[in-house]
Design an enzyme around this catalytic site. Sequence first.
Site, mmCIF file in Angstrom:
data_model
loop_
_atom_site.group_PDB
_atom_site.id
_atom_site.type_symbol
_atom_site.label_atom_id
_atom_site.label_comp_id
_atom_site.label_asym_id
_atom_site.label_seq_id
_atom_site.Cartn_x
_atom_site.Cartn_y
_atom_site.Cartn_z
ATOM 1 N N CYS A 163 -36.822 -12.860 -4.760
ATOM 2 C CA CYS A 163 -38.185 -12.829 -4.208
ATOM 3 C C CYS A 163 -39.254 -12.897 -5.284
ATOM 4 O O CYS A 163 -40.433 -12.636 -5.014
ATOM 5 C CB CYS A 163 -38.376 -11.560 -3.377
ATOM 6 S SG CYS A 163 -37.256 -11.429 -1.977
ATOM 7 N N CYS A 217 -44.574 -4.957 0.039
ATOM 8 C CA CYS A 217 -43.222 -4.682 0.537
ATOM 9 C C CYS A 217 -43.174 -3.565 1.570
ATOM 10 O O CYS A 217 -42.149 -3.344 2.192
ATOM 11 C CB CYS A 217 -42.305 -4.332 -0.630
ATOM 12 S SG CYS A 217 -42.814 -2.856 -1.531
#
Length: 264
Positions: A233, A258
């Site tokens: 990511c 996140c």
Amino acid sequence: MAFHSAQTQASVFERPVLWAPPKRAIDPAALDEKCRQLRERLLDIARAHQHTRLASSLSAEDMVITDVILRAAEQGESHQDIAAHIDIFTLETGRLPAETLALLDQIQAHYGVRLAIYTPDESAVQAYIEQYGLNGFYESLQARRQCCDIRKVVPLAAALAGADAWITGQRREQSVTRSDLHLQEHDEARGISKYNPLFDWTEQEIWAYVERYSVPVNALHYQGYPSIGCDPCTKAIRVGEDPRAGRWWWENQDSRECGLHVHN
């Protein structure tokens, strides 16, 4: 000659200039003041709470705070409360780059301290993989957030259990989602205080501190990565891009968190 020139121009475009830690000089007196202010902030936090924890992502910012905490005893008796009352932990998601894991060993060698490490529940990870696949987070925002929840948010809750305050390395400059950041917040989800002692630090100041005190940092910072998360990511970015452009780059910029900092 024209052909050679065209080849040269093409090769320039094929090799984008990547972000690199800034090297612009900072006035030593100004940096001294920033360091003094940071120590005082951490001291105030340590004295205001019984159980404070630094959630370190092992970023350059978190390494600056880590350095201040672990060297606090050198600053005199008045600052020993910082090291005595602020614990440091990190989240090992199971998908971190090798360079990030290597930094954990460097921290132990440099400071003689092994950070507390929290990991995700293996059964929850396996259930996610069975439903979405190993890299299913690329397919939808829901799938990505669920992965972050399993690998980060739930372990963070375990790491903060029993704490009455936690500290982050967030800065206003890092992202549009952090532009209104303050020194102190209330973490409503966990019912505890949250502090961002570097909220008003610049990128130049962070790296000036790293250089002055020879702070160990992630090797990926020198390969174009200003912000580093899980390996699949995160990518390097070009000069001039948003500092967090390499995080979840396939998503809209406004969604690139996140879940650890839900109120920013």
